[in-house]
Write a protein that holds these residues in place. Sequence first.
Motif, mmCIF file in Angstrom:
data_model
loop_
_atom_site.group_PDB
_atom_site.id
_atom_site.type_symbol
_atom_site.label_atom_id
_atom_site.label_comp_id
_atom_site.label_asym_id
_atom_site.label_seq_id
_atom_site.Cartn_x
_atom_site.Cartn_y
_atom_site.Cartn_z
ATOM 1 N N ALA A 191 0.829 -1.211 0.000
ATOM 2 C CA ALA A 191 0.000 0.000 0.000
ATOM 3 C C ALA A 191 0.859 1.254 0.000
ATOM 4 O O ALA A 191 0.585 2.220 -0.726
ATOM 5 C CB ALA A 191 -0.929 -0.008 1.217
ATOM 6 N N ALA A 192 1.929 1.247 0.806
ATOM 7 C CA ALA A 192 2.825 2.407 0.842
ATOM 8 C C ALA A 192 3.518 2.603 -0.500
ATOM 9 O O ALA A 192 3.739 3.736 -0.944
ATOM 10 C CB ALA A 192 3.866 2.222 1.954
ATOM 11 N N GLY A 193 3.849 1.505 -1.162
ATOM 12 C CA GLY A 193 4.451 1.612 -2.485
ATOM 13 C C GLY A 193 3.491 2.217 -3.497
ATOM 14 O O GLY A 193 3.899 3.011 -4.361
ATOM 15 N N ALA A 194 2.206 1.865 -3.382
ATOM 16 C CA ALA A 194 1.209 2.444 -4.284
ATOM 17 C C ALA A 194 1.066 3.949 -4.039
ATOM 18 O O ALA A 194 0.945 4.737 -4.988
ATOM 19 C CB ALA A 194 -0.129 1.742 -4.088
ATOM 20 N N LEU A 223 4.212 14.231 3.067
ATOM 21 C CA LEU A 223 2.820 13.854 2.830
ATOM 22 C C LEU A 223 2.685 12.336 2.738
ATOM 23 O O LEU A 223 1.743 11.748 3.300
ATOM 24 C CB LEU A 223 2.321 14.511 1.544
ATOM 25 N N HIS A 224 3.624 11.696 2.053
ATOM 26 C CA HIS A 224 3.631 10.237 1.975
ATOM 27 C C HIS A 224 3.709 9.615 3.363
ATOM 28 O O HIS A 224 2.962 8.673 3.693
ATOM 29 C CB HIS A 224 4.825 9.804 1.118
ATOM 30 N N THR A 225 4.587 10.134 4.207
ATOM 31 C CA THR A 225 4.729 9.627 5.567
ATOM 32 C C THR A 225 3.448 9.826 6.364
ATOM 33 O O THR A 225 2.997 8.924 7.081
ATOM 34 C CB THR A 225 5.898 10.335 6.270
ATOM 35 N N ALA A 226 2.842 11.008 6.246
ATOM 36 C CA ALA A 226 1.621 11.304 6.994
ATOM 37 C C ALA A 226 0.472 10.404 6.560
ATOM 38 O O ALA A 226 -0.284 9.887 7.403
ATOM 39 C CB ALA A 226 1.242 12.771 6.809
ATOM 40 N N GLY A 273 -0.150 7.772 9.315
ATOM 41 C CA GLY A 273 -1.422 8.205 9.878
ATOM 42 C C GLY A 273 -2.536 7.217 9.602
ATOM 43 O O GLY A 273 -3.409 6.976 10.455
ATOM 44 N N GLY A 274 -2.530 6.620 8.420
ATOM 45 C CA GLY A 274 -3.533 5.613 8.106
ATOM 46 C C GLY A 274 -3.430 4.400 9.004
ATOM 47 O O GLY A 274 -4.448 3.845 9.443
ATOM 48 N N ALA A 275 -2.198 3.970 9.304
ATOM 49 C CA ALA A 275 -2.016 2.820 10.185
ATOM 50 C C ALA A 275 -2.506 3.126 11.603
ATOM 51 O O ALA A 275 -3.178 2.297 12.237
ATOM 52 C CB ALA A 275 -0.541 2.415 10.218
ATOM 53 N N VAL A 276 -2.198 4.310 12.098
ATOM 54 C CA VAL A 276 -2.662 4.700 13.428
ATOM 55 C C VAL A 276 -4.187 4.781 13.461
ATOM 56 O O VAL A 276 -4.841 4.309 14.405
ATOM 57 C CB VAL A 276 -2.031 6.046 13.838
ATOM 58 N N ALA A 281 4.521 0.912 11.138
ATOM 59 C CA ALA A 281 4.384 1.648 9.881
ATOM 60 C C ALA A 281 5.564 2.598 9.686
ATOM 61 O O ALA A 281 6.154 2.667 8.603
ATOM 62 C CB ALA A 281 3.067 2.423 9.871
ATOM 63 N N VAL A 282 5.923 3.330 10.723
ATOM 64 C CA VAL A 282 7.035 4.275 10.621
ATOM 65 C C VAL A 282 8.334 3.545 10.331
ATOM 66 O O VAL A 282 9.131 3.955 9.468
ATOM 67 C CB VAL A 282 7.143 5.099 11.925
ATOM 68 N N ASN A 283 8.570 2.438 11.019
ATOM 69 C CA ASN A 283 9.797 1.679 10.816
ATOM 70 C C ASN A 283 9.864 1.084 9.411
ATOM 71 O O ASN A 283 10.926 1.050 8.785
ATOM 72 C CB ASN A 283 9.881 0.576 11.872
ATOM 73 N N THR A 284 8.724 0.627 8.904
ATOM 74 C CA THR A 284 8.684 0.067 7.553
ATOM 75 C C THR A 284 8.920 1.145 6.504
ATOM 76 O O THR A 284 9.638 0.937 5.523
ATOM 77 C CB THR A 284 7.330 -0.627 7.314
ATOM 78 N N LEU A 285 8.323 2.313 6.700
ATOM 79 C CA LEU A 285 8.547 3.417 5.769
ATOM 80 C C LEU A 285 10.021 3.818 5.733
ATOM 81 O O LEU A 285 10.574 4.104 4.660
ATOM 82 C CB LEU A 285 7.688 4.622 6.158
ATOM 83 N N ASP A 286 10.663 3.834 6.885
ATOM 84 C CA ASP A 286 12.090 4.161 6.919
ATOM 85 C C ASP A 286 12.891 3.153 6.116
ATOM 86 O O ASP A 286 13.815 3.520 5.378
ATOM 87 C CB ASP A 286 12.573 4.202 8.367
ATOM 88 N N ALA A 287 12.549 1.854 6.251
ATOM 89 C CA ALA A 287 13.263 0.828 5.495
ATOM 90 C C ALA A 287 13.016 0.969 3.993
ATOM 91 O O ALA A 287 13.888 0.649 3.181
ATOM 92 C CB ALA A 287 12.821 -0.558 5.967
#
Length: 333
Positions: A36-39, A54-57, A61-64, A173-179
């Motif tokens: 989903a994050a890749g999309a 914006l991508h991070t938010a 934010g969606g996961a939270v 979610a935050v940790n995955t986005l960082d990776a």
Amino acid sequence: MRAERVFAYGAAAGLLGDLLLGDPRRGHPVAAFGRAAGAVERVLWRDHRGRGALHTAVCAGGAVALGAVAARAVRRSPAASVALTGAATWAVVGGTSLAREARAIGRALEAGDVEAARARLPHLCGRDPQALDADGIARAVVESVAENTSDAVVGALVWGAVAGVPGLLGFRAVNTLDAMVGHKSPRYRRYGWASARLDDVAGWPGARLTAVLTTVAGGAPRGAVRAWRADAAQHPSPNAGPVEASFAGALGVRLGGTLSYGGRVEHRPVLNGAAGRAVRAGSGDIERAVRLSRRVGWLALGVCAGARLLVRGVGGGGGINGINGVRGKGRTS
């Protein structure tokens, strides 16, 4: 049932589920989040910090929000709340997969099959395996076990204790986005800036708790504290530094030094260089690191659950929790 008991029971069930079941080979929730994050990235990407923020938010934010909605939906049922917390904990922690991959590489090295170890290393971390000999692979594994003890276990438990299910899902979610986007490649140097910085903030308490528990569980508390105090600040990552330094001191080995990511060579400071020996393939260093990681993870559960109970007792009730829907890797080695 009070929120702190829901977290304690649910988190314990989730860690036990991870121990017994590990991660599924297909359909893992974190993998679904990654897709989903890749999309979202394909829609939003520009070489710009604002677009990355914006991508991070949107993704974090969606996961939270998903966690808050789910927690609110079951808030009137203690059993359902415990089950949801357990499922969320199982989904976001990765201690068993971490241990499994590390041990598989360790077995290959003990058998003298360096090529098999090289082939397996990308399952665990982002190093260039062809640039490493057997001892270099062993060192990379120990460093990755150390860092991911914080990222894949302790950090999630900390945020689960703070904010319940939304905290668990938000941290992962935050940790995955960082990776995914937080590294310093030409594509992500700007776009991934927000994800990397948010991961630094979110990972800060878990990394310090990991370092503290490593000094307790490692069998060499003075060495762990000495390495942490002397060397952690030299590491380029504010969170990996304390964790890797304390692991180095607890295990009596040297970590850090020259490494290669995607063809880019980095020269990192040596951790515990004065007192430690080099990590050696076939010496049992990988297995000792895995066992230390396991002990730290279970101690973290006790500390986080105990802290929730203590805060409840001191505060006389109320407080921030994820059961009523209220909010309070990574990069890998």
